[in-house]
Design a protein around this motif. Structure first.
Motif, PDB file in Angstrom:
ATOM      1  N   VAL A 291       0.834  -1.210   0.000  1.00  0.00           N
ATOM      2  CA  VAL A 291       0.000   0.000   0.000  1.00  0.00           C
ATOM      3  C   VAL A 291       0.864   1.254   0.000  1.00  0.00           C
ATOM      4  CG1 VAL A 291      -1.626   1.333   1.393  1.00  0.00           C
ATOM      5  CG2 VAL A 291      -1.998  -1.106   1.042  1.00  0.00           C
ATOM      6  N   GLU A 292       1.918   1.276   0.832  1.00  0.00           N
ATOM      7  CA  GLU A 292       2.812   2.432   0.842  1.00  0.00           C
ATOM      8  C   GLU A 292       3.518   2.606  -0.495  1.00  0.00           C
ATOM      9  OE1 GLU A 292       5.497   2.151   4.068  1.00  0.00           O
ATOM     10  OE2 GLU A 292       3.940   2.090   5.631  1.00  0.00           O
TER      11      GLU A 292
ATOM     12  N   ASN B 267       1.047   4.035  -2.993  1.00  0.00           N
ATOM     13  CA  ASN B 267       0.834   5.443  -2.675  1.00  0.00           C
ATOM     14  C   ASN B 267       2.016   6.294  -3.124  1.00  0.00           C
ATOM     15  OD1 ASN B 267      -0.423   7.684  -1.669  1.00  0.00           O
ATOM     16  ND2 ASN B 267       0.173   7.321   0.456  1.00  0.00           N
TER      17      ASN B 267
ATOM     18  N   TRP C  57      -7.967  -0.863   0.408  1.00  0.00           N
ATOM     19  CA  TRP C  57      -7.338   0.460   0.309  1.00  0.00           C
ATOM     20  C   TRP C  57      -7.497   1.038  -1.093  1.00  0.00           C
ATOM     21  CZ3 TRP C  57      -3.416   2.445  -2.703  1.00  0.00           C
ATOM     22  CH2 TRP C  57      -2.923   3.704  -2.331  1.00  0.00           C
ATOM     23  N   CYS C  58      -7.319   0.200  -2.120  1.00  0.00           N
ATOM     24  CA  CYS C  58      -7.486   0.677  -3.496  1.00  0.00           C
ATOM     25  C   CYS C  58      -8.919   1.143  -3.748  1.00  0.00           C
ATOM     26  CB  CYS C  58      -7.108  -0.424  -4.480  1.00  0.00           C
ATOM     27  SG  CYS C  58      -5.362  -0.862  -4.505  1.00  0.00           S
ATOM     28  N   ARG C  59      -9.886   0.457  -3.196  1.00  0.00           N
ATOM     29  CA  ARG C  59     -11.273   0.879  -3.387  1.00  0.00           C
ATOM     30  C   ARG C  59     -11.577   2.157  -2.635  1.00  0.00           C
ATOM     31  NH1 ARG C  59     -13.790  -5.258  -2.755  1.00  0.00           N
ATOM     32  NH2 ARG C  59     -13.215  -5.946  -4.880  1.00  0.00           N
ATOM     33  N   GLU C  60     -10.930   2.372  -1.472  1.00  0.00           N
ATOM     34  CA  GLU C  60     -11.095   3.647  -0.774  1.00  0.00           C
ATOM     35  C   GLU C  60     -10.500   4.802  -1.569  1.00  0.00           C
ATOM     36  OE1 GLU C  60      -9.328   3.228   3.014  1.00  0.00           O
ATOM     37  OE2 GLU C  60     -10.840   1.809   3.791  1.00  0.00           O
ATOM     38  N   GLN C  61      -9.418   4.540  -2.318  1.00  0.00           N
ATOM     39  CA  GLN C  61      -8.775   5.569  -3.130  1.00  0.00           C
ATOM     40  C   GLN C  61      -9.432   5.724  -4.498  1.00  0.00           C
ATOM     41  OE1 GLN C  61      -6.294   7.513  -1.917  1.00  0.00           O
ATOM     42  NE2 GLN C  61      -6.525   6.400   0.020  1.00  0.00           N
ATOM     43  N   LYS C  62     -10.582   5.085  -4.718  1.00  0.00           N
ATOM     44  CA  LYS C  62     -11.309   5.144  -5.991  1.00  0.00           C
ATOM     45  C   LYS C  62     -10.486   4.572  -7.138  1.00  0.00           C
ATOM     46  CE  LYS C  62     -14.531   7.260  -3.745  1.00  0.00           C
ATOM     47  NZ  LYS C  62     -15.757   6.531  -3.309  1.00  0.00           N
ATOM     48  N   LEU C  63      -9.696   3.544  -6.848  1.00  0.00           N
ATOM     49  CA  LEU C  63      -8.918   2.848  -7.869  1.00  0.00           C
ATOM     50  C   LEU C  63      -9.656   1.566  -8.249  1.00  0.00           C
ATOM     51  CD1 LEU C  63      -5.281   3.181  -6.478  1.00  0.00           C
ATOM     52  CD2 LEU C  63      -6.342   4.537  -8.277  1.00  0.00           C
TER      53      LEU C  63
ATOM     54  N   GLN D  10       1.922   6.777  -6.942  1.00  0.00           N
ATOM     55  CA  GLN D  10       0.979   7.783  -7.417  1.00  0.00           C
ATOM     56  C   GLN D  10       1.638   9.145  -7.591  1.00  0.00           C
ATOM     57  OE1 GLN D  10      -2.253   7.526  -4.530  1.00  0.00           O
ATOM     58  NE2 GLN D  10      -3.547   6.498  -6.044  1.00  0.00           N
TER      59      GLN D  10
END
Length: 375
Positions: free
Chosen positions: A33-34, A37, A66-72, A40
């Motif tokens: 995840v880091e 991020n 986490w990807c779904r929270e970031q709209k990915l 990006q």
């Protein structure tokens, strides 16, 4: 592959081929995840979606939410397929393996060195290293025909892409004018030398300290540029590349219990070429019951095979083929209507001893020799 070691997260843009590589200290979802991020901020444009392979480092309860929270938009490749990410797999060979080699790295300090290497390599690869991109692919029967676009860099593809905004293209042009490819290559070579000292434990502590001390002083770009052509032609051994494979030691033939009896076995075969390995073992068992039994069948088979191969080679060497007269071509079409021989070639065979003949024409199909295979 056991234990914890550094791995590389490779992210590739499908449209332009823009490649970003980030080192991961361990295989953990939070570190993935880091890294995403961080990526990006490295890509010149925003990420809209990610397509993972089927590795458990991505398909878990940490990365996907986490990807779904970031709209990915999260998609996955073909399930249960080894080569499931063709865009990433080719970059793993052309970029990661060429830079990092095949050694095993671990430790926080090594991660920092790898970060320096990837920071220089991302600019060199994306701005100055052209690559092919597939244009079309079609299948004609069992043959696959591929057509490619002219080779270009990801930077050039980004400038030519209609979806990239003018502000992003301007920022890329300004960054391109500020880069020095020779300086980037010099930084790549320096970090490769430092990584080579960390992974090569067999070279000795003195050599590692000496080379590591020499690599701390950066080489000027002008001095490095003068050595490029000479080092390539001389076969420059990079520190991170795979070591040359050492040849295996010559295998020493161990003595066999059949060695004192080879002369007797050759005499038996000369008298009776059709002898089998079982028959030879039984004869040896009669003469030497304490040494030979049914367990020696396999070694007798190997010896018998070697003797027959040697005899066949001698037979071919001693009796070369003579000049075979070539018959004149018969008139007529290829279906045999012009054949004027005594009998057609498709006449039934007449079996004789060691011969297969037509009524007036013969062809040798072999004869029994000292090394004939057992019937």
């Amino acid at each position: 592959m056991a234990g914890s070691f550094i791995q590389t997260l490779t992210m590739v843009d499908v449209a332009t081929g823009w490649t970003e590589c980030l080192p991961l200290l361990t295989r953990e979802g939070s570190l993935v995840v880091e890294a995403i991020n961080r990526a990006q901020g490295l890509f010149p444009w925003l990420l809209r979606g990610v397509d993972f392979d089927n590795d458990s480092a991505f398909m878990n309860d940490v990365v996907v939410p986490w990807c779904r929270e970031q709209k990915l938009e999260v998609t996955r490749s073909r399930a249960y397929k080894k080569n499931d990410q063709a865009f990433v797999e080719q970059k793993n060979g052309a970029v990661v393996r060429r830079l990092m080699g095949y050694g095993r790295f671990d430790g926080v300090e090594t991660v920092r060195v790898m970060g320096r290497l990837y920071a220089a390599a991302r600019l060199y690869v994306n701005f100055f290293q052209p690559s092919f991109k597939l244009k079309e692919k079609r299948r004609e029967g069992a043959k696959v025909i591929k057509r490619y676009h002219p080779p270009s860099t990801p930077y050039e593809r980004a400038l030519a892409h209609p979806k990239v905004t003018a502000a992003v293209k301007k920022r890329l042009r300004d960054q391109y004018r500020s880069l020095d490819p020779v300086g980037l290559l010099a930084e790549i070579r320096a970090t490769q030398d430092e990584l080579g000292n960390r992974v090569d434990r067999r070279a000795g502590q003195a050599r590692c300290l000496q080379t590591a001390h020499a690599s701390t002083a950066p080489t000027p770009a002008a001095t490095f540029a003068k050595t490029l052509g000479k080092m390539v032609t001389a076969g420059e051994p990079r520190a991170t590349h795979r070591r040359t494979r050492r040849p295996y030691k010559t295998r020493v033939r161990m003595p066999s219990k059949l060695d004192p009896h080879i002369t007797a076995i050759e005499g038996w075969l000369a008298e009776q070429p059709q002898l089998t390995a079982l028959a030879i073992v039984s004869r040896l068992n009669e003469k030497h019951p304490e040494e030979f039994g049914t367990r020696q069948h396999s070694i007798v088979q190997r010896l018998l095979r070697a003797l027959r191969r040697r005899a066949a080679q001698q037979l071919v060497a001693e009796e070369p083929l003579g000049d075979t007269p070539t018959a004149a071509p018969s008139p007529g079409v290829v279906d045999g209507s012009g054949y004027v021989g005594p009998d057609p070639p498709t006449a039934p065979l007449v079996e004789q001893a060691g011969k297969a003949t037509w009524r007036s024409r013969s062809a040798d199909i072999g004869s029994s020799s000292a090394m004939a295979p057992p019937g």
